[in-house]
Enzyme design. Structure first.
Site, PDB file in Angstrom:
ATOM      1  N   LYS A  20      -7.881  -8.925   7.804  1.00 24.29           N
ATOM      2  CA  LYS A  20      -7.842  -8.092   6.450  1.00 24.29           C
ATOM      3  C   LYS A  20      -6.979  -9.002   5.641  1.00 24.29           C
ATOM      4  CE  LYS A  20      -6.820  -3.808   5.522  1.00 24.29           C
ATOM      5  NZ  LYS A  20      -6.363  -2.497   5.941  1.00 24.29           N
TER       6      LYS A  20
ATOM      7  N   LYS B  60       1.642   1.997  15.012  1.00 27.66           N
ATOM      8  CA  LYS B  60       2.864   1.404  14.567  1.00 27.66           C
ATOM      9  C   LYS B  60       3.827   1.352  15.920  1.00 27.66           C
ATOM     10  CE  LYS B  60       2.777   1.949   9.699  1.00 27.66           C
ATOM     11  NZ  LYS B  60       3.364   2.475   8.526  1.00 27.66           N
TER      12      LYS B  60
ATOM     13  N   LYS C  98      -0.482  -9.408   2.847  1.00 25.76           N
ATOM     14  CA  LYS C  98       0.737  -9.898   2.088  1.00 25.76           C
ATOM     15  C   LYS C  98       1.329 -10.901   3.286  1.00 25.76           C
ATOM     16  CE  LYS C  98       3.856  -6.185   2.050  1.00 25.76           C
ATOM     17  NZ  LYS C  98       3.191  -5.256   2.838  1.00 25.76           N
TER      18      LYS C  98
END
Ligand code: TRP
Length: 340
Positions: free
Chosen positions: A196, A115, A199
């Site tokens: 993958k 991240k 959204k």
């Protein structure tokens, strides 16, 4: 006899898709219905604010995730369903655990390292501390079993380390949780089968709330490979392989059987039938969710009921922690009973 506690949750960061369903929700419902556990399923809203977010949307997103849990088959009678931030003890225990967690352990966490690159514009201390809050979530309820995907295993291992450290340094009151690794089918984007399903690429993502015609359209447009045979070969035919995994997810039909069933059929036929399988597969969920959202006050009642039950346990545990640390006076009344 008290059943072992099973605990899991997800972050409210937008609409759930079929990857979330097959990767988590479907398993949770089976685990709940096995009757072997006292289950807690929560919404990790405090975790979700470690990434940039819109305050105007956040609470609504949490409520929506609770509705998704219930519509998927989580029962507010059998399980305890709640929102993390409504139980202040999560943050309180996280602070205590911070004080026994070695800095070096957190620095090693791969999710933090990932991240730090993917959200480089917002590397905040909460992001670094994320696994400690997660340990607090789990340890607060004397959890024995945590169903998680592979990506959370390292965090769970840290939770176990923190529990042992606490027990060694103070008194043995922390239950060491076991991960329950759930096999998560690798669902890829319909528009790019090498990425993958996510959204962030909505065209290639099947959301649990997608209307039948939206599903039909997305499946029809799904990227496939040039030869038109319905055969399973993830390396040579990633597009069709992905669609076949989705088919298997909804029907439980083994891949071999799917190949047999569509031997000689072209992609068009397979896609058409797959779309209907998905539409039918999601229908019960969608019907339940609509009913739930329509019934005035129902979702609020469910959230309040879960909050009350979770709070009871959280208060007891945090009192026990404070007494153990010697920062609170031993209670006169015997409220702390379990000394494991
Ligand atoms: N980190 C988890 C995820 O992103 C969510 C989570 C937070 C969680 N606290 C938890 C999962 C405790 C299981 C147990 O998927």
């Amino acid at each position: 006899m008290q059943k072992p506690v099973l605990f899991s949750g997800m972050q409210p960061t937008g609409k759930l898709h079929i990857g979330n369903y097959f990767g988590a929700l479907k398993n949770w419902v089976e685990l709940q219905n096995s009757g072997r556990y006292q289950c807690y399923f929560f919404v990790a809203d405090l975790h979700s604010i470690t990434a940039s977010f819109d305050p105007a949307e956040k609470y609504r997103q949490s409520v929506e995730v609770i509705a998704d849990y219930i519509a998927a088959g989580i029962s507010p009678e059998k399980s305890i369903v709640f929102i993390q931030s409504q139980i202040p003890e999560h943050s309180e225990l996280a602070w205590v655990l911070n004080c026994i967690t070695p800095f070096g352990e957190l620095r090693r966490m791969t999710q933090f390292k990932d991240k730090s690159t993917t959200q480089a514009e917002n590397i905040n201390v909460g992001l670094f501390d994320y696994p400690v809050l997660m340990a607090a979530d789990v340890l607060l309820y004397d959890t024995e079993v945590v169903p998680v995907g592979e990506d959370q295993l390292q965090h769970l291992e840290l939770t176990r380390t923190i529990a042992r450290k606490f027990n060694g340094q103070f008194t043995k009151i922390m239950q060491e949780p076991e991960p329950l690794l759930t096999e998560v089918p690798r669902l890829m984007s319909l528009s790019d089968p090498l990425k993958k399903m996510s959204k962030s690429m909505p065209e290639g993502c099947l959301f649990l709330d997608d209307e039948p015609d939206v599903i039909r359209d997305k499946v029809k447009r799904a990227v496939t490979d040039s030869d038109a045979k319905v055969l399973y070969s993830p390396s040579k035919k990633p597009g069709i392989a992905n669609l076949m995994r989705i088919y298997r997810g909804f029907t439980n039909l083994p891949i071999k059987e799917i190949e047999k069933k569509y031997a000689g059929a072209n992609y068009g036929v397979f896609k058409k039938e797959l779309a209907e399988v998905i539409v039918e597969g999601l229908r019960p969920f969608q019907v339940r969710k609509k009913l739930l959202m329509k019934k005035s006050g129902e979702i609020d009642r469910i959230i309040e009921k879960g909050r009350k039950k979770a709070q009871k346990k959280a208060t007891e545990k945090m009192d026990q922690v404070k007494v153990t640390l010697g920062i609170a006076k031993k209670p006169m009344k015997k409220t702390v009973t379990k000394s494991a």
